[in-house]
Design a protein around this motif. Structure first.
Motif, PDB file in Angstrom:
ATOM      1  N   VAL A 102       0.861  -1.182   0.000  1.00 50.39           N
ATOM      2  CA  VAL A 102       0.000   0.000   0.000  1.00 50.39           C
ATOM      3  C   VAL A 102       0.899   1.234   0.000  1.00 50.39           C
ATOM      4  CG1 VAL A 102      -1.701   1.338   1.308  1.00 50.39           C
ATOM      5  CG2 VAL A 102      -1.848  -1.161   1.229  1.00 50.39           C
ATOM      6  N   VAL A 103       0.644   2.152  -0.921  1.00 51.68           N
ATOM      7  CA  VAL A 103       1.463   3.350  -1.015  1.00 51.68           C
ATOM      8  C   VAL A 103       0.971   4.392  -0.027  1.00 51.68           C
ATOM      9  CG1 VAL A 103       2.206   5.228  -2.515  1.00 51.68           C
ATOM     10  CG2 VAL A 103       1.969   2.910  -3.425  1.00 51.68           C
ATOM     11  N   VAL A 104       1.821   4.732   0.929  1.00 53.58           N
ATOM     12  CA  VAL A 104       1.482   5.756   1.916  1.00 53.58           C
ATOM     13  C   VAL A 104       2.256   7.021   1.540  1.00 53.58           C
ATOM     14  CG1 VAL A 104       1.474   6.394   4.353  1.00 53.58           C
ATOM     15  CG2 VAL A 104       1.171   3.992   3.685  1.00 53.58           C
ATOM     16  N   ALA A 152      -0.346   9.318  20.400  1.00 54.28           N
ATOM     17  CA  ALA A 152       0.243   8.967  19.100  1.00 54.28           C
ATOM     18  C   ALA A 152      -0.548   9.605  17.958  1.00 54.28           C
ATOM     19  CB  ALA A 152       0.274   7.448  18.941  1.00 54.28           C
ATOM     20  N   LEU A 153      -1.871   9.542  18.043  1.00 47.80           N
ATOM     21  CA  LEU A 153      -2.719  10.160  17.016  1.00 47.80           C
ATOM     22  C   LEU A 153      -2.494  11.672  16.977  1.00 47.80           C
ATOM     23  CD1 LEU A 153      -5.941   8.121  17.808  1.00 47.80           C
ATOM     24  CD2 LEU A 153      -4.858   8.181  15.549  1.00 47.80           C
ATOM     25  N   LEU A 154      -2.389  12.270  18.175  1.00 46.30           N
ATOM     26  CA  LEU A 154      -2.198  13.719  18.265  1.00 46.30           C
ATOM     27  C   LEU A 154      -0.831  14.126  17.714  1.00 46.30           C
ATOM     28  CD1 LEU A 154      -3.490  16.358  19.198  1.00 46.30           C
ATOM     29  CD2 LEU A 154      -2.593  15.921  21.491  1.00 46.30           C
ATOM     30  N   LEU A 155       0.168  13.296  17.945  1.00 47.10           N
ATOM     31  CA  LEU A 155       1.505  13.589  17.414  1.00 47.10           C
ATOM     32  C   LEU A 155       1.468  13.648  15.888  1.00 47.10           C
ATOM     33  CD1 LEU A 155       4.524  14.016  17.694  1.00 47.10           C
ATOM     34  CD2 LEU A 155       4.809  11.551  18.042  1.00 47.10           C
ATOM     35  N   VAL A 199       0.321   7.116  14.672  1.00 46.17           N
ATOM     36  CA  VAL A 199       0.953   8.391  14.313  1.00 46.17           C
ATOM     37  C   VAL A 199       0.662   8.702  12.836  1.00 46.17           C
ATOM     38  CG1 VAL A 199       3.136   9.607  14.010  1.00 46.17           C
ATOM     39  CG2 VAL A 199       2.769   8.221  16.061  1.00 46.17           C
ATOM     40  N   SER A 200       0.858   7.697  11.976  1.00 44.21           N
ATOM     41  CA  SER A 200       0.584   7.895  10.541  1.00 44.21           C
ATOM     42  C   SER A 200      -0.885   8.220  10.306  1.00 44.21           C
ATOM     43  CB  SER A 200       0.962   6.641   9.748  1.00 44.21           C
ATOM     44  OG  SER A 200       2.344   6.408   9.816  1.00 44.21           O
ATOM     45  N   LEU A 201      -1.759   7.507  11.013  1.00 43.98           N
ATOM     46  CA  LEU A 201      -3.198   7.707  10.843  1.00 43.98           C
ATOM     47  C   LEU A 201      -3.608   9.116  11.294  1.00 43.98           C
ATOM     48  CD1 LEU A 201      -5.996   6.654  10.170  1.00 43.98           C
ATOM     49  CD2 LEU A 201      -6.038   5.456  12.377  1.00 43.98           C
ATOM     50  N   GLY A 202      -3.051   9.574  12.410  1.00 46.56           N
ATOM     51  CA  GLY A 202      -3.360  10.920  12.884  1.00 46.56           C
ATOM     52  C   GLY A 202      -2.944  11.981  11.879  1.00 46.56           C
ATOM     53  N   GLY A 203      -1.798  11.778  11.248  1.00 46.95           N
ATOM     54  CA  GLY A 203      -1.350  12.720  10.224  1.00 46.95           C
ATOM     55  C   GLY A 203      -2.244  12.698   9.002  1.00 46.95           C
ATOM     56  N   TRP A 204      -2.635  11.501   8.597  1.00 51.45           N
ATOM     57  CA  TRP A 204      -3.496  11.376   7.408  1.00 51.45           C
ATOM     58  C   TRP A 204      -4.868  12.017   7.651  1.00 51.45           C
ATOM     59  CZ3 TRP A 204      -8.176   8.898   6.455  1.00 51.45           C
ATOM     60  CH2 TRP A 204      -8.544   8.826   5.100  1.00 51.45           C
ATOM     61  N   PHE A 214      -5.544   1.389   6.580  1.00 45.73           N
ATOM     62  CA  PHE A 214      -5.661   1.879   7.956  1.00 45.73           C
ATOM     63  C   PHE A 214      -6.740   1.093   8.713  1.00 45.73           C
ATOM     64  CE2 PHE A 214      -3.779   6.133   6.555  1.00 45.73           C
ATOM     65  CZ  PHE A 214      -2.606   5.931   7.247  1.00 45.73           C
ATOM     66  N   ASP A 215      -7.806   0.737   8.028  1.00 48.97           N
ATOM     67  CA  ASP A 215      -8.867  -0.067   8.652  1.00 48.97           C
ATOM     68  C   ASP A 215      -8.306  -1.427   9.093  1.00 48.97           C
ATOM     69  OD1 ASP A 215     -11.316  -0.996   9.533  1.00 48.97           O
ATOM     70  OD2 ASP A 215     -12.067  -1.479   7.535  1.00 48.97           O
ATOM     71  N   ARG A 216      -7.504  -2.044   8.204  1.00 48.01           N
ATOM     72  CA  ARG A 216      -6.898  -3.346   8.550  1.00 48.01           C
ATOM     73  C   ARG A 216      -5.919  -3.199   9.715  1.00 48.01           C
ATOM     74  NH1 ARG A 216      -6.236  -3.730   2.990  1.00 48.01           N
ATOM     75  NH2 ARG A 216      -3.978  -3.532   3.165  1.00 48.01           N
ATOM     76  N   CYS A 217      -5.179  -2.094   9.722  1.00 47.37           N
ATOM     77  CA  CYS A 217      -4.230  -1.858  10.819  1.00 47.37           C
ATOM     78  C   CYS A 217      -4.951  -1.869  12.160  1.00 47.37           C
ATOM     79  CB  CYS A 217      -3.528  -0.511  10.630  1.00 47.37           C
ATOM     80  SG  CYS A 217      -2.231  -0.499   9.399  1.00 47.37           S
ATOM     81  N   ILE A 218      -6.066  -1.146  12.227  1.00 46.17           N
ATOM     82  CA  ILE A 218      -6.809  -1.105  13.485  1.00 46.17           C
ATOM     83  C   ILE A 218      -7.349  -2.486  13.817  1.00 46.17           C
ATOM     84  CG2 ILE A 218      -8.874  -0.177  14.631  1.00 46.17           C
ATOM     85  CD1 ILE A 218      -8.439   2.425  13.086  1.00 46.17           C
ATOM     86  N   GLY A 219      -7.819  -3.199  12.800  1.00 41.67           N
ATOM     87  CA  GLY A 219      -8.362  -4.541  13.020  1.00 41.67           C
ATOM     88  C   GLY A 219      -7.347  -5.519  13.560  1.00 41.67           C
TER      89      GLY A 219
END
Length: 251
Positions: free
Chosen positions: A23-25, A62-65, A150-155, A187-192
């Motif tokens: 997956v290209v991030v 982490a999300l806030l960062l 962290v990545s998800l919070g930035g996205w 990101f959905d799979r990451c949380i799962g």
């Protein structure tokens, strides 16, 4: 002077992105470089006010960062040196709260120095480096889940800003940037795949609900996304980003 020279054509495949599970991030600085092509939006109007408080919840930290690092890119686009320096200090404080302070000390100082010099290209590179350094430090600590947050919070913050700008001047180039179905699914799979306690964290669960509402929209294809759907994505990401900043889940 702009921080980067705008590319001639918007294409996600052109991003020098990190490929994770195929997956290209996109690297944040490249997203904002592409946004330069969308004209001269009111970047100052996109900036959030105020300082953030360091949460006790590590997931939210982490999300806030990630959120604050993305905000740094907005401040660079707005060429607001004082805001850039404040966000650089916030990155250091939040990194300390999750035990990766050492990885960003030099970046934080460099952000301040380059902001004083109004070296916007340099500041953008330092925020990008801070994101990569934080993620690398977390992976060394075997904190892969927090690294993903962290990545998800930035996205999420980047998508909120993107949809605000696109809504202000709807264009095919703009909505093409929203066509990222694999990234949303990733990101959905990451949380799962996270541990049960983290997966059931009210804020993380709320974000997963948002991803599952956004997914069907971006799956339709860039040229099929309507202005109403862009507004819907903006409202969803704005709402969840408020939860990240304020510590509320809306439940």
């Amino acid at each position: 002077m702009r921080a980067d020279t705008p590319p001639k054509k918007i294409s996600l495949s052109d991003f020098p992105a990190a490929a994770v599970e195929e997956v290209v991030v996109p690297v944040p600085s490249e997203i904002f470089a592409v946004l330069d092509k969308l004209g001269n939006p009111n970047w100052k109007g996109q900036l959030r006010d105020g300082k953030v408080r360091t949460p006790e919840d590590r997931a939210r930290t982490a999300l806030l960062l990630g959120n604050v690092i993305a905000e740094g890119f907005v401040a660079v686009e707005a060429e607001d040196a004082e805001r850039v320096k404040e966000l650089g200090r916030q990155v250091l404080t939040l990194a300390e709260a999750i035990n990766v302070r050492k990885s960003v000390i030099a970046r934080s100082k460099s952000i301040t120095d380059k902001a004083d010099q109004r070296d916007w290209r340099g500041v953008r590179a330092e925020f990008d480096g801070a994101l990569q350094d934080v993620r690398g430090a977390m992976q060394e600590l075997n904190d892969q889940d927090l690294s993903q947050l962290v990545s998800l919070g930035g996205w999420l913050r980047g998508t909120e800003v993107l949809t605000s700008i696109v809504s202000g001047g709807f264009s095919k180039d703009g909505i093409e940037l929203l066509h990222q179905p694999e990234l949303v699914n990733y990101f959905d799979r990451c949380i799962g795949s996270m541990g049960g306690r983290l997966r059931k964290n009210p804020l993380v669960a709320s974000i997963r609900d948002v991803l599952r509402k956004i997914g069907p929209i971006v799956n339709e294809g860039g040229d099929k996304i309507t202005p109403e759907q862009v507004k819907s994505i903006h409202d969803l990401t704005h709402g969840v980003n408020q939860q990240i900043v304020e510590g509320t889940t809306g439940n």
